[in-house]
Motif scaffolding. Structure first.
Motif, PDB file in Angstrom:
ATOM      1  N   GLN A 172       0.827  -1.215   0.000  1.00  0.00           N
ATOM      2  CA  GLN A 172       0.000   0.000   0.000  1.00  0.00           C
ATOM      3  C   GLN A 172       0.858   1.260   0.000  1.00  0.00           C
ATOM      4  OE1 GLN A 172      -2.311  -1.073   3.474  1.00  0.00           O
ATOM      5  NE2 GLN A 172      -4.168  -1.402   2.248  1.00  0.00           N
ATOM      6  N   ARG A 173       1.962   1.210   0.711  1.00  0.00           N
ATOM      7  CA  ARG A 173       2.838   2.383   0.734  1.00  0.00           C
ATOM      8  C   ARG A 173       3.440   2.654  -0.633  1.00  0.00           C
ATOM      9  NH1 ARG A 173       3.600   1.185   6.303  1.00  0.00           N
ATOM     10  NH2 ARG A 173       5.086  -0.495   5.945  1.00  0.00           N
ATOM     11  N   ARG A 174       3.607   1.625  -1.444  1.00  0.00           N
ATOM     12  CA  ARG A 174       4.104   1.807  -2.811  1.00  0.00           C
ATOM     13  C   ARG A 174       3.014   2.361  -3.732  1.00  0.00           C
ATOM     14  NH1 ARG A 174       9.706   1.304  -2.451  1.00  0.00           N
ATOM     15  NH2 ARG A 174      10.398  -0.804  -2.969  1.00  0.00           N
ATOM     16  N   GLY A 175       1.753   2.197  -3.346  1.00  0.00           N
ATOM     17  CA  GLY A 175       0.651   2.661  -4.180  1.00  0.00           C
ATOM     18  C   GLY A 175       0.238   1.685  -5.257  1.00  0.00           C
ATOM     19  N   ALA A 176       0.894   0.523  -5.317  1.00  0.00           N
ATOM     20  CA  ALA A 176       0.590  -0.498  -6.319  1.00  0.00           C
ATOM     21  C   ALA A 176       1.373  -1.747  -5.955  1.00  0.00           C
ATOM     22  CB  ALA A 176       0.959  -0.038  -7.727  1.00  0.00           C
ATOM     23  N   GLY A 177       1.075  -2.841  -6.640  1.00  0.00           N
ATOM     24  CA  GLY A 177       1.830  -4.062  -6.381  1.00  0.00           C
ATOM     25  C   GLY A 177       1.233  -5.233  -7.124  1.00  0.00           C
ATOM     26  N   SER A 178       1.958  -6.349  -7.083  1.00  0.00           N
ATOM     27  CA  SER A 178       1.506  -7.566  -7.742  1.00  0.00           C
ATOM     28  C   SER A 178       1.726  -8.745  -6.808  1.00  0.00           C
ATOM     29  CB  SER A 178       2.278  -7.795  -9.049  1.00  0.00           C
ATOM     30  OG  SER A 178       1.915  -9.035  -9.633  1.00  0.00           O
ATOM     31  N   ILE A 179       0.664  -9.508  -6.580  1.00  0.00           N
ATOM     32  CA  ILE A 179       0.754 -10.763  -5.832  1.00  0.00           C
ATOM     33  C   ILE A 179       0.554 -11.900  -6.811  1.00  0.00           C
ATOM     34  CG2 ILE A 179      -0.274 -12.187  -4.017  1.00  0.00           C
ATOM     35  CD1 ILE A 179      -1.162  -9.605  -2.631  1.00  0.00           C
ATOM     36  N   ILE A 180       1.472 -12.849  -6.792  1.00  0.00           N
ATOM     37  CA  ILE A 180       1.409 -14.011  -7.682  1.00  0.00           C
ATOM     38  C   ILE A 180       1.366 -15.259  -6.812  1.00  0.00           C
ATOM     39  CG2 ILE A 180       2.543 -15.293  -9.527  1.00  0.00           C
ATOM     40  CD1 ILE A 180       4.048 -12.620 -10.166  1.00  0.00           C
ATOM     41  N   ASN A 181       0.285 -16.008  -6.911  1.00  0.00           N
ATOM     42  CA  ASN A 181       0.158 -17.267  -6.187  1.00  0.00           C
ATOM     43  C   ASN A 181       0.436 -18.420  -7.142  1.00  0.00           C
ATOM     44  OD1 ASN A 181      -0.676 -16.001  -3.755  1.00  0.00           O
ATOM     45  ND2 ASN A 181      -2.779 -15.892  -4.519  1.00  0.00           N
ATOM     46  N   VAL A 182       1.191 -19.397  -6.685  1.00  0.00           N
ATOM     47  CA  VAL A 182       1.467 -20.572  -7.514  1.00  0.00           C
ATOM     48  C   VAL A 182       0.461 -21.655  -7.149  1.00  0.00           C
ATOM     49  CG1 VAL A 182       3.133 -22.333  -8.167  1.00  0.00           C
ATOM     50  CG2 VAL A 182       3.887 -19.976  -7.785  1.00  0.00           C
ATOM     51  N   GLY A 183      -0.471 -21.876  -8.060  1.00  0.00           N
ATOM     52  CA  GLY A 183      -1.454 -22.934  -7.894  1.00  0.00           C
ATOM     53  C   GLY A 183      -0.980 -24.195  -8.588  1.00  0.00           C
ATOM     54  N   SER A 184      -1.869 -24.843  -9.325  1.00  0.00           N
ATOM     55  CA  SER A 184      -1.508 -26.080 -10.012  1.00  0.00           C
ATOM     56  C   SER A 184      -2.652 -26.493 -10.924  1.00  0.00           C
ATOM     57  CB  SER A 184      -1.245 -27.200  -8.999  1.00  0.00           C
ATOM     58  OG  SER A 184      -1.073 -28.461  -9.650  1.00  0.00           O
ATOM     59  N   ILE A 185      -2.331 -27.253 -11.980  1.00  0.00           N
ATOM     60  CA  ILE A 185      -3.408 -27.857 -12.757  1.00  0.00           C
ATOM     61  C   ILE A 185      -4.210 -28.824 -11.882  1.00  0.00           C
ATOM     62  CG2 ILE A 185      -2.320 -27.559 -15.009  1.00  0.00           C
ATOM     63  CD1 ILE A 185      -1.530 -30.522 -14.922  1.00  0.00           C
ATOM     64  N   GLU A 186      -3.635 -29.237 -10.749  1.00  0.00           N
ATOM     65  CA  GLU A 186      -4.383 -30.090  -9.831  1.00  0.00           C
ATOM     66  C   GLU A 186      -5.370 -29.290  -8.977  1.00  0.00           C
ATOM     67  OE1 GLU A 186      -3.181 -33.870  -8.428  1.00  0.00           O
ATOM     68  OE2 GLU A 186      -1.085 -33.359  -8.763  1.00  0.00           O
ATOM     69  N   GLY A 187      -5.424 -27.996  -9.170  1.00  0.00           N
ATOM     70  CA  GLY A 187      -6.531 -27.222  -8.640  1.00  0.00           C
ATOM     71  C   GLY A 187      -7.723 -27.250  -9.584  1.00  0.00           C
ATOM     72  N   LEU A 188      -7.531 -27.870 -10.766  1.00  0.00           N
ATOM     73  CA  LEU A 188      -8.566 -27.964 -11.792  1.00  0.00           C
ATOM     74  C   LEU A 188      -8.944 -29.412 -12.073  1.00  0.00           C
ATOM     75  CD1 LEU A 188      -6.878 -25.423 -14.231  1.00  0.00           C
ATOM     76  CD2 LEU A 188      -8.751 -24.935 -12.647  1.00  0.00           C
ATOM     77  N   SER A 189      -7.978 -30.314 -11.981  1.00  0.00           N
ATOM     78  CA  SER A 189      -8.183 -31.744 -12.186  1.00  0.00           C
ATOM     79  C   SER A 189      -7.413 -32.476 -11.091  1.00  0.00           C
ATOM     80  CB  SER A 189      -7.688 -32.167 -13.578  1.00  0.00           C
ATOM     81  OG  SER A 189      -8.370 -31.444 -14.587  1.00  0.00           O
ATOM     82  N   ALA A 190      -7.403 -33.799 -11.156  1.00  0.00           N
ATOM     83  CA  ALA A 190      -6.806 -34.538 -10.041  1.00  0.00           C
ATOM     84  C   ALA A 190      -5.998 -35.736 -10.500  1.00  0.00           C
ATOM     85  CB  ALA A 190      -7.889 -35.003  -9.078  1.00  0.00           C
ATOM     86  N   ASN A 191      -4.919 -36.002  -9.778  1.00  0.00           N
ATOM     87  CA  ASN A 191      -4.203 -37.260  -9.849  1.00  0.00           C
ATOM     88  C   ASN A 191      -4.628 -38.124  -8.665  1.00  0.00           C
ATOM     89  OD1 ASN A 191      -2.489 -37.096 -12.177  1.00  0.00           O
ATOM     90  ND2 ASN A 191      -1.264 -35.563 -11.099  1.00  0.00           N
ATOM     91  N   PRO A 192      -4.421 -39.428  -8.747  1.00  0.00           N
ATOM     92  CA  PRO A 192      -4.812 -40.293  -7.632  1.00  0.00           C
ATOM     93  C   PRO A 192      -4.075 -39.935  -6.342  1.00  0.00           C
ATOM     94  CG  PRO A 192      -4.370 -41.600  -9.605  1.00  0.00           C
ATOM     95  CD  PRO A 192      -3.911 -40.197  -9.901  1.00  0.00           C
ATOM     96  N   LEU A 193      -4.733 -40.100  -5.225  1.00  0.00           N
ATOM     97  CA  LEU A 193      -4.163 -39.950  -3.879  1.00  0.00           C
ATOM     98  C   LEU A 193      -3.805 -38.508  -3.540  1.00  0.00           C
ATOM     99  CD1 LEU A 193      -1.817 -43.095  -3.837  1.00  0.00           C
ATOM    100  CD2 LEU A 193      -4.206 -42.934  -3.113  1.00  0.00           C
ATOM    101  N   HIS A 194      -4.393 -37.549  -4.230  1.00  0.00           N
ATOM    102  CA  HIS A 194      -4.031 -36.136  -4.052  1.00  0.00           C
ATOM    103  C   HIS A 194      -5.196 -35.287  -3.544  1.00  0.00           C
ATOM    104  CE1 HIS A 194      -0.188 -35.896  -6.768  1.00  0.00           C
ATOM    105  NE2 HIS A 194      -0.105 -36.800  -5.830  1.00  0.00           N
ATOM    106  N   ALA A 195      -6.107 -35.862  -2.782  1.00  0.00           N
ATOM    107  CA  ALA A 195      -7.289 -35.108  -2.355  1.00  0.00           C
ATOM    108  C   ALA A 195      -6.910 -33.843  -1.594  1.00  0.00           C
ATOM    109  CB  ALA A 195      -8.199 -35.990  -1.498  1.00  0.00           C
TER     110      ALA A 195
END
Length: 252
Positions: free
Chosen positions: A123-146
């Protein structure tokens, strides 16, 4: 350079995807604080643009201290990359409450509270970028990865919500959802197969582009998302998987 004069905090930046991001950020002129549990390698520790911070990201107090230390050392924060996480395989029948809590603490809770800790500095900079690293496994699934899939789907949803909440502060938030990215762990897995060469060829064939990803592929995208060139892009989950999830499987 795309990130000249910018300060980035990157979690888990000492190896794998995180290292690919750190290397590209440094090449584009950023100063980078790398926050992780393990000590950094000497090449990063000796780099004049790098601050190494050892911290257990399951500890809320350590999270805030890491953000404040970064800002104090470099004079502020412009970019936050939530990359650190854990992955393990457990069946629904076998996963324990402690294992679930650890997955959520590192993969989902830490990114939110790192964003909270970094927020005053952004906020003190007046701007910024947050980048979160998700995964294709947030969209589909492999076995044993619930548990892992749940944590990454949570990251994707949280990214959209953070973009909505923080836009008024000029802070953008996007997520990268990588597919198969080459690493020491993935190479060991391929080498453990009965025919490693055939396994590697089969893996490459899964990808329309004909290869798996490299950490610097993720780094290239992170540079764009962190830079002013993506100033109208927020709330997006960018799949980076060489076309793997776009390709429908055939039954033969």
């Amino acid at each position: 350079m795309e990130l000249d004069g910018k300060v980035a905090l990157v979690t888990g930046g000492g190896q794998g995807i995180g290292r690919g991001i750190v290397d590209r950020f440094l090449a584009e002129g950023a100063q980078v604080a790398v926050v992780q549990r393990r000590e950094l390698g000497e090449d990063l520790l000796q780099h004049p643009g790098v601050l190494g911070i050892r911290a257990d990201l399951s500890d809320a107090a350590a999270i805030r201290a890491a953000a404040d230390q970064t800002a104090a050392h470099f004079g502020g924060i412009d970019i936050l990359v939530n990359n650190a996480g854990v992955m393990f395989e457990r069946s629904i029948a076998d996963i324990t409450l402690d294992e679930w809590d650890l997955m959520m603490a590192l993969n989902l809770r830490a990114p939110l509270f790192l964003a909270q800790a970094a927020l005053p500095h952004l906020q003190r900079r007046g701007a910024g970028s947050i980048i979160n690293v998700g995964s294709i496994e947030g969209l589909s699934a492999n076995p044993l990865h619930a548990a892992y899939c749940a944590s990454k789907a949570g990251i994707h949803g949280m990214t959209r919500a953070m973009a909505v909440d923080l836009g008024k502060d000029g802070i953008r938030c996007n997520a990268i959802a990588p597919g198969w990215i080459a690493s020491e762990l993935s190479e060991n897995y391929l080498e453990s197969q009965p025919d490693a060469d055939s396994a590697r060829e089969a893996l490459n064939r899964l990808h329309p582009i004909g290869r798996v990803g490299q950490p610097t592929d993720v780094g290239d995208l992170a540079v764009f998302l962190a830079s002013d060139r993506s100033g109208f892009l927020t709330g997006e989950i960018v799949v980076l998987d060489g076309g793997r999830t776009a390709k429908l499987p055939l039954p033969f």
